[in-house]
Design a protein around this motif. Sequence first.
Motif, mmCIF file in Angstrom:
data_model
loop_
_atom_site.group_PDB
_atom_site.id
_atom_site.type_symbol
_atom_site.label_atom_id
_atom_site.label_comp_id
_atom_site.label_asym_id
_atom_site.label_seq_id
_atom_site.Cartn_x
_atom_site.Cartn_y
_atom_site.Cartn_z
ATOM 1 N N ALA A 85 -11.582 9.103 -25.076
ATOM 2 C CA ALA A 85 -10.947 10.330 -25.614
ATOM 3 C C ALA A 85 -9.536 10.681 -25.135
ATOM 4 O O ALA A 85 -9.108 10.200 -23.935
ATOM 5 C CB ALA A 85 -11.514 11.528 -25.406
ATOM 6 N N SER A 86 -8.543 10.749 -26.071
ATOM 7 C CA SER A 86 -7.123 11.247 -25.842
ATOM 8 C C SER A 86 -6.953 12.527 -25.360
ATOM 9 O O SER A 86 -7.769 13.447 -25.673
ATOM 10 C CB SER A 86 -6.208 10.638 -26.661
ATOM 11 O OG SER A 86 -6.279 11.468 -27.864
ATOM 12 N N TYR B 283 -14.075 16.362 -34.385
ATOM 13 C CA TYR B 283 -13.574 15.125 -34.092
ATOM 14 C C TYR B 283 -14.345 13.969 -34.064
ATOM 15 O O TYR B 283 -15.536 14.092 -33.273
ATOM 16 C CB TYR B 283 -12.620 15.456 -32.794
ATOM 17 C CG TYR B 283 -11.990 16.634 -32.742
ATOM 18 C CD1 TYR B 283 -10.619 16.692 -33.502
ATOM 19 C CD2 TYR B 283 -12.227 17.916 -32.272
ATOM 20 C CE1 TYR B 283 -9.862 17.801 -33.455
ATOM 21 C CE2 TYR B 283 -11.545 19.097 -32.260
ATOM 22 C CZ TYR B 283 -10.522 18.841 -32.903
ATOM 23 O OH TYR B 283 -9.559 19.996 -32.995
ATOM 24 N N TYR C 78 -14.707 20.295 -24.260
ATOM 25 C CA TYR C 78 -15.427 20.018 -25.436
ATOM 26 C C TYR C 78 -16.707 19.505 -25.212
ATOM 27 O O TYR C 78 -16.870 18.519 -24.304
ATOM 28 C CB TYR C 78 -14.749 19.216 -26.702
ATOM 29 C CG TYR C 78 -13.621 19.607 -27.262
ATOM 30 C CD1 TYR C 78 -13.612 20.456 -28.363
ATOM 31 C CD2 TYR C 78 -12.274 19.747 -26.467
ATOM 32 C CE1 TYR C 78 -12.559 20.931 -29.264
ATOM 33 C CE2 TYR C 78 -11.391 19.913 -27.235
ATOM 34 C CZ TYR C 78 -11.272 20.810 -28.549
ATOM 35 O OH TYR C 78 -10.136 21.331 -29.063
ATOM 36 N N ASN D 102 -11.856 10.785 -19.218
ATOM 37 C CA ASN D 102 -11.725 11.110 -20.712
ATOM 38 C C ASN D 102 -12.830 10.430 -21.549
ATOM 39 O O ASN D 102 -12.479 9.830 -22.531
ATOM 40 C CB ASN D 102 -10.497 11.214 -21.251
ATOM 41 C CG ASN D 102 -9.595 12.390 -20.798
ATOM 42 O OD1 ASN D 102 -10.070 13.131 -20.110
ATOM 43 N ND2 ASN D 102 -8.482 12.659 -21.638
ATOM 44 N N ALA E 124 -16.734 14.962 -30.855
ATOM 45 C CA ALA E 124 -16.284 16.325 -30.365
ATOM 46 C C ALA E 124 -16.434 17.641 -31.057
ATOM 47 O O ALA E 124 -16.296 17.722 -32.345
ATOM 48 C CB ALA E 124 -14.761 16.198 -29.751
ATOM 49 N N THR F 225 -7.426 17.920 -23.066
ATOM 50 C CA THR F 225 -8.429 19.157 -23.482
ATOM 51 C C THR F 225 -9.867 18.451 -23.418
ATOM 52 O O THR F 225 -10.635 19.079 -24.038
ATOM 53 C CB THR F 225 -8.094 19.700 -24.418
ATOM 54 O OG1 THR F 225 -7.809 18.735 -25.989
ATOM 55 C CG2 THR F 225 -6.645 20.477 -24.259
ATOM 56 N N PHE F 226 -10.110 17.206 -23.119
ATOM 57 C CA PHE F 226 -11.580 16.504 -23.468
ATOM 58 C C PHE F 226 -12.669 17.234 -22.774
ATOM 59 O O PHE F 226 -13.543 17.439 -23.287
ATOM 60 C CB PHE F 226 -11.543 15.052 -22.840
ATOM 61 C CG PHE F 226 -12.723 14.439 -22.782
ATOM 62 C CD1 PHE F 226 -13.507 14.024 -23.887
ATOM 63 C CD2 PHE F 226 -13.238 14.199 -21.558
ATOM 64 C CE1 PHE F 226 -14.368 13.222 -23.965
ATOM 65 C CE2 PHE F 226 -14.530 13.664 -21.549
ATOM 66 C CZ PHE F 226 -15.130 13.326 -22.593
ATOM 67 N N LEU G 117 -10.676 9.784 -30.627
ATOM 68 C CA LEU G 117 -11.773 9.135 -29.852
ATOM 69 C C LEU G 117 -11.871 7.704 -30.436
ATOM 70 O O LEU G 117 -11.711 7.429 -31.516
ATOM 71 C CB LEU G 117 -13.143 9.813 -30.557
ATOM 72 C CG LEU G 117 -13.223 11.320 -30.246
ATOM 73 C CD1 LEU G 117 -14.374 11.864 -30.761
ATOM 74 C CD2 LEU G 117 -13.084 11.732 -28.553
ATOM 75 N N GLN H 271 -4.653 17.170 -30.422
ATOM 76 C CA GLN H 271 -5.914 16.917 -31.284
ATOM 77 C C GLN H 271 -6.657 15.698 -30.496
ATOM 78 O O GLN H 271 -5.977 14.959 -30.013
ATOM 79 C CB GLN H 271 -5.542 16.496 -32.612
ATOM 80 C CG GLN H 271 -7.080 16.688 -33.555
ATOM 81 C CD GLN H 271 -6.513 16.732 -35.037
ATOM 82 O OE1 GLN H 271 -5.672 17.150 -35.523
ATOM 83 N NE2 GLN H 271 -7.477 16.043 -35.732
ATOM 84 N N VAL H 272 -7.875 16.047 -30.520
ATOM 85 C CA VAL H 272 -8.754 15.017 -29.827
ATOM 86 C C VAL H 272 -8.896 13.604 -30.635
ATOM 87 O O VAL H 272 -9.181 13.588 -31.862
ATOM 88 C CB VAL H 272 -10.219 15.347 -29.582
ATOM 89 C CG1 VAL H 272 -11.040 14.317 -28.918
ATOM 90 C CG2 VAL H 272 -10.117 16.710 -28.422
#
Length: 127
Positions: free
Chosen positions: A24-25, A116, A32, A77, A98, A28-29, A4, A1-2
């Motif tokens: 962002a962690s 997010y 989005y 990211n 996101a 998958t950044f 922020l 999960q993102v």
Amino acid sequence: QVQLVESGGGLVQAGGSLRLSCAASGRTFSNYAMGWFRQAPGKEREFVAAISTSGGRTSYADSVKGRFTISRDNAKNTVYLQMNSLKPEDTAAYYCAADSVPFNGVLVTTLSRYGYWGQGTQVTVSS
């Protein structure tokens, strides 16, 4: 999960500039689209800017067009909001978000479509 985290807010005089960052962690950044929203005391959270997954397309609220620039660095990211010619009415807590749907080909400006959210960073512009 993102996840922020916003940073870069502060107190500036009217006409000044700030650059906000949203880190962002996850890996998958880049899947989005990202947006910036702001919320002033006693007001609803409102759309500021959005950027597509690749950064090729952007969208801005009329109130910030020509003054704010959204950008992103997918390798880091991070999404940015460069704010120039700041006005007292720009004073608000600024949030990055996101898109709730990955690989979304359209930029959305509706708050409910973002899944997010960061915790916000305060921007205060004095007159």
